[in-house]
Design a protein around this motif. Structure first.
Motif, PDB file in Angstrom:
ATOM      1  N   UNK A 182       9.266  12.354  -4.491  1.00  0.00           N
ATOM      2  CA  UNK A 182       8.385  11.107  -4.220  1.00  0.00           C
ATOM      3  C   UNK A 182       8.641  10.114  -3.191  1.00  0.00           C
ATOM      4  N   UNK A 183       9.800   9.344  -3.569  1.00  0.00           N
ATOM      5  CA  UNK A 183       9.186   7.755  -2.698  1.00  0.00           C
ATOM      6  C   UNK A 183       9.707   8.591  -1.535  1.00  0.00           C
ATOM      7  N   UNK A 184      10.505   9.862  -1.040  1.00  0.00           N
ATOM      8  CA  UNK A 184      10.717  10.019   0.272  1.00  0.00           C
ATOM      9  C   UNK A 184       8.954  10.594   1.337  1.00  0.00           C
ATOM     10  N   UNK A 185       8.264  11.098   0.241  1.00  0.00           N
ATOM     11  CA  UNK A 185       6.795  11.561   0.469  1.00  0.00           C
ATOM     12  C   UNK A 185       6.877  10.428   1.054  1.00  0.00           C
ATOM     13  N   UNK A 186       6.923   8.719   0.226  1.00  0.00           N
ATOM     14  CA  UNK A 186       5.778   7.896   0.406  1.00  0.00           C
ATOM     15  C   UNK A 186       6.177   7.025   1.797  1.00  0.00           C
ATOM     16  N   UNK A 187       7.668   7.127   1.696  1.00  0.00           N
ATOM     17  CA  UNK A 187       7.941   6.462   3.010  1.00  0.00           C
ATOM     18  C   UNK A 187       7.526   6.745   4.151  1.00  0.00           C
ATOM     19  N   UNK A 188       7.809   8.529   4.326  1.00  0.00           N
ATOM     20  CA  UNK A 188       7.554   9.257   5.813  1.00  0.00           C
ATOM     21  C   UNK A 188       5.554   9.074   5.674  1.00  0.00           C
ATOM     22  N   UNK A 189       5.047   9.892   4.607  1.00  0.00           N
ATOM     23  CA  UNK A 189       3.679   9.604   4.891  1.00  0.00           C
ATOM     24  C   UNK A 189       2.846   8.877   3.848  1.00  0.00           C
ATOM     25  N   UNK A 190       2.716   7.460   4.155  1.00  0.00           N
ATOM     26  CA  UNK A 190       2.126   7.149   3.084  1.00  0.00           C
ATOM     27  C   UNK A 190       0.447   7.459   3.764  1.00  0.00           C
ATOM     28  N   UNK A 191      -0.100   6.806   2.595  1.00  0.00           N
ATOM     29  CA  UNK A 191      -1.264   7.426   2.529  1.00  0.00           C
ATOM     30  C   UNK A 191      -2.608   7.186   2.524  1.00  0.00           C
ATOM     31  N   UNK A 192      -2.474   5.259   2.555  1.00  0.00           N
ATOM     32  CA  UNK A 192      -2.879   4.686   3.258  1.00  0.00           C
ATOM     33  C   UNK A 192      -4.610   4.792   2.964  1.00  0.00           C
ATOM     34  N   UNK A 193      -4.761   5.101   1.969  1.00  0.00           N
ATOM     35  CA  UNK A 193      -6.134   5.662   1.312  1.00  0.00           C
ATOM     36  C   UNK A 193      -7.138   3.583   2.030  1.00  0.00           C
ATOM     37  N   UNK A 204       0.734  -1.398   0.112  1.00  0.00           N
ATOM     38  CA  UNK A 204       0.473   0.342  -0.056  1.00  0.00           C
ATOM     39  C   UNK A 204       1.060   1.079  -0.127  1.00  0.00           C
ATOM     40  N   UNK A 205       2.406   0.947   0.686  1.00  0.00           N
ATOM     41  CA  UNK A 205       3.128   2.413   0.622  1.00  0.00           C
ATOM     42  C   UNK A 205       3.433   2.651  -0.614  1.00  0.00           C
ATOM     43  N   UNK A 206       3.409   1.975  -1.622  1.00  0.00           N
ATOM     44  CA  UNK A 206       4.161   2.108  -2.836  1.00  0.00           C
ATOM     45  C   UNK A 206       2.765   2.509  -3.984  1.00  0.00           C
ATOM     46  N   UNK A 207       1.943   1.693  -3.798  1.00  0.00           N
ATOM     47  CA  UNK A 207       0.423   1.825  -4.948  1.00  0.00           C
ATOM     48  C   UNK A 207      -0.255   3.530  -4.415  1.00  0.00           C
ATOM     49  N   UNK A 208       0.101   3.510  -3.033  1.00  0.00           N
ATOM     50  CA  UNK A 208      -0.620   4.834  -2.556  1.00  0.00           C
ATOM     51  C   UNK A 208      -1.290   5.927  -3.090  1.00  0.00           C
ATOM     52  N   UNK A 209      -0.116   6.638  -4.132  1.00  0.00           N
ATOM     53  CA  UNK A 209       0.450   7.970  -4.116  1.00  0.00           C
ATOM     54  C   UNK A 209       0.582   8.490  -3.470  1.00  0.00           C
ATOM     55  N   UNK A 210       0.975   9.974  -2.919  1.00  0.00           N
ATOM     56  CA  UNK A 210       1.395  11.000  -1.977  1.00  0.00           C
ATOM     57  C   UNK A 210       0.243  11.841  -2.288  1.00  0.00           C
ATOM     58  N   UNK A 211       0.430  12.949  -1.048  1.00  0.00           N
ATOM     59  CA  UNK A 211      -0.699  14.185  -0.703  1.00  0.00           C
ATOM     60  C   UNK A 211      -0.602  14.339  -1.937  1.00  0.00           C
ATOM     61  N   UNK A 212       0.160  14.906  -2.896  1.00  0.00           N
ATOM     62  CA  UNK A 212      -0.035  15.366  -4.111  1.00  0.00           C
ATOM     63  C   UNK A 212      -0.309  15.073  -5.508  1.00  0.00           C
ATOM     64  N   UNK A 213       0.474  14.022  -5.744  1.00  0.00           N
ATOM     65  CA  UNK A 213       0.125  13.002  -6.596  1.00  0.00           C
ATOM     66  C   UNK A 213      -0.631  11.600  -6.109  1.00  0.00           C
TER      67      UNK A 213
END
Lengths: 456, 451
Positions: free
Chosen positions: A127-138, A76-85
């Motif tokens: 992008x990866x920094x954002x995914x790792x630190x703040x995963x969306x987990x939608x 889910x970290x990989x597939x969930x996008x970021x807050x902006x993307x």
């Protein structure tokens, strides 16, 4: 896609174009103080960078933890996008930049990996920094990942090939928590994963402390250190982790998994391999590979050419975790030759173990050495090889020349190791799956893989 | 890489801890250098074989020799799957004859497809003569004993169990093929089915072997570290009958009176673990030029359709809404006359197979009716150019591609021709191809529900 060939990617080493320091493995410290292992590749045509991070974890070994959480959360970290993307934008970005990311949940480590061309380092790391630190987990993406795993389990559980090895793990590890992670057979466990679980897992596991980091490719040590810092910067400090390991029972037992609907009969063998400080034993891979290579091997000759009982048998070595390396042999056999097949495999294995005919070994070894040498010529494969070495607590400096290490393994080394350290044929765990338990008289008969624990 | 890992973990259910470099092949990891120029695929005149291709590569250290007969399952008039049975028997006969003993030649293998039967061996250049002679001997009359032939049926039954017995969707897929190909030769199963395999007649296998393994129709491919002149000398000195070349006109594998249709069937089947949507669409190719150009037009079309870019189906199905949890798509030439679009999908939690049907068909319609924007085309062409440009071992690529094109029943073309073909393709070519495809296609849909 065009049904053509997909391989033959290359970062071929051109020695004449290679700069000093290329493919030398060194230990470095990033400006923020994070240790990492570094192997630059300064060669014509090589433009990519790979960064691998392994987070230690004991989640899989704790009885009060849901073992499906790491599997679902890492995806889910990989597939969930970021807050902006959005997830779609991230996918398009990665495809456009020829970048690749993966996150793999193993029992003792979560292994994250990214590869990208050097000119896109800023965009990809952001992008990866954002995914790792703040995963969306939608929630909807979490449900999608959960469904994907549940589906995979249901599919796997319906196949003979999967069920036989699941039964083996239950025979070896019983109900230990680690086996719940290795052998997820219950979709309900996945269904139970919720938002709070994955956030807790992320908080507990994806931190700065105890990580093992490797950087390879077209990058300087300074830039590599900065990249490592960027990826780890926003993560919590985390806490030290003492790795755990499952306790395996490899005592011989004979088990028949009775499935009246099974469309084939399959036999499998598992035996414990020795552990020592070297971690990886190339002898093991050569030994089992030579024993079971397709077309002409002791195993093929015995089962297909002589007994005429099987189309193809497999053999090899692997590890459930770093303290549980094992050998395996398996394949489909004619049901009414099951007992003969069992006996022939044991005899063939035993004969090979103590008195192997190594004719053709050097040719086989050369093929394997070429394959390994080619594998480690790739930026990403070299990174994974170095990471594996680090996690096995061995010096990774051999990795760029791993093909030579295979070449330098002598037939005598292989036969000595087998004779001294391999289990005898009668010490192997024997499993079979099929529609008729009378095909293997005397075996402990079960109807579900999980029941293998009752055969102990 | 992920895929390879999963395959392995699924097999023994263990992590490949510490063994990665033994199993993984590298992923695409270089940015494209300028496309290199390969040495290409040369032809050598032969009065033994239908044609001979030669690809010189002094870096490999070995020689890989392939012999391909243009007769596969689709040309087999006997029981379904017998072309594959003949391949097993011919290979066994060749090695028994060649060595007089059990020499199973681990650096050799064979395969049967709908279009061809193929045998290949790896050897040193020093052993090239014996390798070619062994390959030639697959065309000699079968010499295995009746007992061996009977046992080999059992081996193929084990192969069927290994490859197909636990794939419950496969019979449904074969049913779709029967519809699309009007029960013609291309709807036949290459591996056959257990009831047919167990009744194969050795006498019919001999007849099929004699009819299908004709050197004058076969293609020999020699790739590797051997001089061309040496190959020519070897071919000239082979002790086999010379051929008088005659052109054999074979019937079309797909009937020429191809009428479009669309059928959609709902069904329940035991063993299906989740609801699954299956889609196949077959259409004759428009005049798209060479095989290389047709292949590249189809490949680019696939690259866009399968993607999350505008004009692709991933956006509507996976990102705009939660319709499919996962899907798979493929788009290929069938022989040299048709193209086949295939799509499988499973629904997301709150969607069903009718939702997939609706959204997928709509997305396809948009793409087919000119809805692929220039930006998506440019992006796809750039990605594909970079992808092809990342190959470095071009002689190896040409050798693999030659073998695969022969197995597809297609004309052989080289990497250089592929690059040239890609350069010339414009968005209008894709639009024209897709419009023609949608107007002339037969489509079979199956909505398969789990029990």
């Amino acid at each position: 896609m065009k049904n053509f060939i997909l391989a033959v990617f290359g970062t071929l080493t051109l020695a004449s174009c290679q700069q000093e320091g290329s493919r030398e493995v060194t230990s470095e410290i990033s400006p923020a103080g994070h240790p990492f292992t570094f192997m630059p590749i300064y060669e014509d045509g090589v433009t990519d960078i790979t960064i691998e991070i392994a987070w230690p974890t004991t989640w899989a070994y704790e009885a009060d933890k849901n073992p499906a959480v790491p599997l679902v959360a890492s995806r889910a970290i990989l597939s969930g996008g970021t807050s902006e993307l959005s997830p779609q934008d991230v996918l398009i970005l990665f495809e456009d930049k020829n970048a690749y990311g993966d996150m793999l949940a193993q029992p003792q480590h979560i292994i994250g990996s990214i590869s990208f061309p050097k000119e896109h380092i800023d965009e990809i790391l952001d992008v990866v920094q954002e995914m790792l630190a703040r995963p969306q987990f939608n929630d909807r993406w979490l449900e999608r990942e959960k469904s994907e795993f549940a589906s995979r389990i249901a599919t796997n559980n319906s196949t003979t090939n999967f069920r036989i090895w699941t039964a083996a793990r239950f025979a070896i590890f019983g109900d230990q928590p680690a086996n719940q992670s290795l052998s997820l057979t219950d979709p309900e466990i996945i269904a139970a994963v919720d938002q709070s679980d994955v956030r807790r897992w992320h908080r507990d596991v994806i931190g700065k402390t105890g990580v093992t980091v490797v950087v390879t490719g077209a990058i300087s040590a300074d830039d590599a250190g900065n990249a490592v810092d960027r990826l780890l910067a926003d993560l919590p400090e985390g806490h030290p982790v003492e790795l755990q390991s499952a306790q395996g029972n490899y005592a011989p037992v004979e088990i028949y998994l009775h499935d009246p609907e099974a469309p084939q009969t399959m036999i499998g063998f598992v035996g414990k391999l020795p552990i020592d400080e070297e971690g990886i034993h190339y002898e093991d891979h050569l030994a089992m590979g030579f024993f079971s290579r397709a077309g002409q091997s002791p195993l093929f000759d015995a089962l297909r050419t002589e007994l005429r009982a099987s189309y193809q048998m497999f053999g090899g070595n692997s590890a459930y975790d770093r303290n549980n390396p094992f050998l395996f042999i398996g394949g489909g056999v004619e049901a009414n030759k099951l007992v003969e097949a069992r006996d022939v495999i044991k005899q063939t294995y035993d004969s090979y173990r103590v008195n192997p005919n190594m004719e053709g070994f050097s040719q086989f070894r050369a093929g394997l050495a070429d394959q390994v040498a080619e594998n480690v010529s790739y930026v990403d494969m070299a990174a994974r090889g170095i990471l594996d070495a680090r996690l096995n607590l061995i010096d990774p400096s051999y990795v760029p020349n791993a093909g030579d290490k295979v070449t330098n393994t002598r037939a005598m080394d292989v036969s000595d190791r087998m004779a001294k350290s391999y289990p005898r044929g009668d010490q192997l765990i024997v499993l079979a799956v099929g529609p008729n338990p009378s095909d293997l008289p005397g075996a402990c008969v079960i109807t579900q893989p999980e029941q293998a624990v009752d055969c102990r | 890489m992920k895929f390879a890992y999963w395959l392995f973990t699924a097999f023994v259910g263990a992590a490949t801890v510490g063994l990665t470099i033994f199993y993984f092949k590298g992923a695409p990891i270089t940015q494209s250098p300028p496309p290199a120029v390969s040495k290409g695929i040369e032809t050598i005149e032969s009065d033994v074989f239908g044609q001979v291709y030669f690809i010189h590569d002094s870096d490999t250290g070995v020689v890989k020799t392939t012999l391909s007969f243009p007769s596969g399952e689709a040309r087999n008039p006997y029981s379904e799957g017998m072309a594959h049975y003949v391949e097993h028997l011919a290979w066994a006969s060749a090695f028994t004859e060649a060595s007089g003993a059990k020499n199973h030649a681990r650096h050799s293998n064979a395969s049967t497809t709908e279009f061809s039967t193929n045998y290949w061996m790896k050897s040193s250049s020093r052993n090239l003569r014996s390798t070619v002679e062994t390959l030639i001997s697959v065309a000699d009359p079968l010499t295995v004993s009746p007992q061996f032939a009977a046992e080999e049926r059992d081996i193929i039954l084990r192969e069927y169990e290994f490859r197909q017995a636990e794939k419950p969707l496969l019979p449904i897929v074969f049913g779709m093929n029967s519809d699309l190909y009007s029960n013609g030769p291309l709807s036949r199963s290459v591996l056959g089915t257990p009831d047919k395999i167990s009744k194969y007649w050795f006498a019919n296998a001999k007849k099929l072997h004699q009819a299908s393994h004709n050197l004058s129709e076969a293609t020999l491919v020699i790739y590797g570290d051997v001089p061309k002149q040496r190959v020519k000398s070897l071919l000239a000195s082979l002790d086999v009958p010379r051929i008088s070349r005659t052109s054999v006109k074979r019937p079309d594998l797909i009937a020429t009176d191809f009428k479009p249709f669309r059928n959609s069937v709902q069904m329940k089947r035991p063993g299906i673990v989740e609801d699954t949507y299956l889609y196949k669409s077959l259409a004759p190719l428009p005049d798209c030029g060479s095989v290389a150009r047709c292949d590249l037009i189809i490949w680019l079309s696939y690259w866009i359709l399968d993607s999350p870019m505008q004009g692709g189906v991933a956006g509507p199905l996976r990102f705009d809404d939660f319709i499919t949890r996962s899907f798979w798509m493929d788009f290929n030439m069938v022989g040299t006359s048709h193209a086949l679009l295939e799509f499988d999908a499973v629904p997301d939690r709150d969607a069903n197979l009718n939702d997939i049907d609706r959204v997928f068909e709509k997305a396809l319609r948009v793409a087919f009716e000119g809805g692929i924007p220039q930006q998506s085309f440019d992006r796809a062409k750039q990605q594909l150019t970079e992808y092809l440009g990342s190959f470095e071992y071009l002689e190896d690529y040409n050798a693999e591609q030659t073998a695969l094109l022969l197995s597809r029943g297609a004309e052989v073309y080289s990497y250089d021709e592929e690059i040239q073909a890609l350069k010339g393709i414009q968005l209008s070519d894709i639009q024209g191809f897709l419009a023609h495809f949608s107007n002339t296609s037969r489509t079979a849909v199956r909505k398969v529900y789990s029990e």
